[in-house]
Every structure is written in structure tokens, then in C-alpha cells.
Scaffold this active site. Structure first.
Site, PDB file in Angstrom:
ATOM      1  N   LYS A  42       0.803  -1.223   0.000  1.00 37.06           N
ATOM      2  CA  LYS A  42       0.000   0.000   0.000  1.00 37.06           C
ATOM      3  C   LYS A  42       0.837   1.274   0.000  1.00 37.06           C
ATOM      4  O   LYS A  42       0.309   2.371  -0.225  1.00 37.06           O
ATOM      5  CB  LYS A  42      -0.961   0.010   1.194  1.00 37.06           C
ATOM      6  CG  LYS A  42      -1.952  -1.135   1.197  1.00 37.06           C
ATOM      7  CD  LYS A  42      -2.884  -1.096   0.001  1.00 37.06           C
ATOM      8  CE  LYS A  42      -3.977  -2.155   0.128  1.00 37.06           C
ATOM      9  NZ  LYS A  42      -4.929  -2.129  -0.986  1.00 37.06           N
ATOM     10  N   SER A 256      -3.278 -12.399   4.262  1.00 39.04           N
ATOM     11  CA  SER A 256      -3.658 -12.312   2.849  1.00 39.04           C
ATOM     12  C   SER A 256      -2.563 -12.891   1.953  1.00 39.04           C
ATOM     13  O   SER A 256      -2.849 -13.437   0.883  1.00 39.04           O
ATOM     14  CB  SER A 256      -3.966 -10.868   2.448  1.00 39.04           C
ATOM     15  OG  SER A 256      -2.814 -10.058   2.531  1.00 39.04           O
TER      16      SER A 256
END
Length: 298
Positions: A42, A256
Site C-alpha cells: 500500500k 492475505s
């Protein structure tokens, strides 16, 4: 001498070959996004959204920014805001790990929590309400095309170059969907036959960083046509493969990323002589307080 700044260390992350978790004649490659300065994939869209908004004159240093986040985007935005001189308000579910919350606070962000039951949908609703009241300006990672643009401009080209153009499959968890949208756009522009595989949680699973959005909350940046196949990932499957990454490959990553490994292995069992790259979204040290790496789990 022109010394680098912290911003210049974002991206150019390693792509490493798995040694023990290979399947047949295939090559499995892990893109280590935890090597970014704030520790996740991110970092790329966070800086992209801030810099492009500045270039358009939509925000200026000193402004207050508001964003709903489940964790990694919030940490990355808090870092980017600290670098560029913004006040950052982050709204997130209370279920996020304590390491994530502390990292955001360390960068100077103000945290507002919603209940686990309200989840990301509730966080997004509250962010919209606060912005409507004039309490800050939005970046809105779910609708901001500077999010996938970061991956079109950086992650996709890196994968292409690091594989010498030999990549056949790209596997990515889907949250905001910015990573898979930007990488797909770039890789398909190079070779239309590259298969883009997205991951979403099974019904009832709660995997940090992967979302199965209700239709009303589906990110507007998502284009179904850019994803060739979507796999459902189970909770236990993601957690076990997260631990396998650490135990068998020495890669300490988040849940994830375990889901991404599970998806990549599923693809590998179906094909031969493929080059399968998957995103390791972040580092596992920001999940230690969850107990997922506790000794009894081994």
C-alpha cells in the site's frame, strides 16, 4: 550529492523464487512488498494518491485528510502524510491488529474505530459523513484511479522486467482491488495471454486485506474484465499457508499473503511450465499479537 529520500525507497521490491513449495515444472515467485518502507504494497498507492492530488491542486500540505482503512493503507497514508505535512484521520474496524494501530499512531495519525460488526462498510460510511461535514478531505482509495495507476506505473513493469517477460500467471488478493487492476492493465498490454487471478474470502471468512464486497460497496475502480479468474480462499487455508511461507520458505508475511500462496499453489497444480507470481502484501510482524504465529499453532 543528491541523496535519496524515504519516498525514493518505495517500490523496486524483490521477486524471489520459492524453493520448497514448488509444484512440478512450474516456477512460483513471491513479490516481497513488505520491503517497502512502511511495510506493505500500500505504500505505492498511498504516495501516488497524495502526489497526484497535490499536482491537481486538490490538497495542500497542512490539510486534514480522512480515509477508511483496514490497516495497511492507513499505515502507508500515515507515513506519506508525515513525509508531506498533512494531518491524517484514519477510520478502521476495532478488530485490526494492535501492531497496525500503533504503527499508524507512530506516524502521527489520529485513529477512529468502528465496531467489528460495522466493519469496513461502517468505516467507509463514517468517513463519508465526516467529509460531508467538512472535517477533512477525501482520498477514497476505493474510487481513486491514482490507486491502480501506482501499480500500472511500478508494480506491473517490475514484474515484467524481473521475469524477463516470462510471467504466465499473476495472483493477487483483492481488497480495494487497486493492485490487481493496475498490474493487469500493464501485463495485459505486454501479453494478453497472461492470466490474472484474483482472490476473495469464502463466505464467513475474515481475512485481513481480502474482501468480498457487498454490491453496494464494491470499489468503483474494479473492472471485472481485467480479472480472468476469481478463487475463494478459506480462513484456515489462508492461515495455514501463511505459516507455511514462514516455516518452509523463511518468508514472514500476513494472512492475505498466505491466501495468495494458496491460490498460486492451486493454479500450479493445474498447469505445467508456468511462471506464477503472487503478491506478498506485507510483513508478518504486524500480526504477531493475533496469536496466528503462536507456538501452539505449529
Amino acid at each position: 550529492m543528491d541523496y535519496p529520500t524515504i519516498e525514493s525507497t518505495i517500490g523496486h521490491t524483490p521477486l524471489v523464487r520459492l524453493k520448497r513449495l514448488q509444484v512440478g515444472s512450474n516456477t512460483l515467485l513471491a513479490k516481497l512488498e513488505g520491503n517497502n518502507p512502511a511495510g506493505s504494497v500500500k505504500d505505492r498507492p498511498a504516495l501516488s494518491m497524495l502526489t497526484h492530488a497535490e499536482m491537481r491542486g486538490e490538497i495542500a500540505p497542512g490539510d486534514t485528510l480522512i480515509e477508511a482503512t483496514s490497516g495497511n493503507t492507513g499505515i502507508a497514508l500515515a507515513m506519506a502524510a508525515a513525509i508531506r505535512g498533512y494531518q491524517m484521520i484514519l477510520i478502521m474496524p476495532e478488530s485490526a491488529s494492535s501492531e497496525r494501530k500503533q504503527a499508524m499512531a507512530a506516524y502521527g495519525a489520529r485513529l477512529i474505530e468502528v465496531t467489528k460488526e460495522q466493519g469496513m462498510e461502517g468505516a467507509r460510511d463514517l468517513a463519508d459523513d465526516m467529509i460531508a461535514r467538512g472535517e477533512g478531505k477525501p482520498l477514497n482509495q476505493f474510487a481513486n484511479h491514482d490507486n491502480p495507476l501506482a501499480h500500472f506505473e511500478t508494480t506491473g513493469p517490475e514484474l515484467w522486467e524481473q521475469t524477463g517477460g516470462n510471467i504466465t500467471h499473476f495472483v493477487s488478493s483483492m481488497g480495494t482491488t487497486g493492485t490487481i487492476m493496475g498490474v493487469s492493465r500493464y501485463l495485459k498490454s505486454k501479453n494478453e495471454s497472461i492470466q490474472i487471478v484474483g482472490l476473495q474470502p469464502e463466505d464467513g471468512a475474515s481475512i485481513a486485506g481480502i474482501r468480498r464486497w457487498p454490491e453496494a460497496y464494491r470499489p468503483s475502480i474494479f473492472e471485472q474484465s481485467r480479472v480472468d479468474r476469481i478463487l475463494d480462499i478459506g480462513q484456515q487455508e489462508a492461515e495455514e499457508h501463511m505459516r507455511r511461507l514462514a516455516r518452509e520458505e523463511g518468508i514472514l508475511a500476513g494472512i492475505s499473503s498466505g491466501g495468495a500462496l494458496a491460490g498460486a499453489l492451486r493454479i500450479a497444480r493445474e498447469v505445467d511450465n508456468a511462471v506464477i507470481a503472487f503478491i506478498v502484501c506485507d510483513r508478518g510482524d504486524r500480526y504477531l499479537s493475533t496469536g496466528l504465529y503462536a507456538p501452539e499453532q505449529h
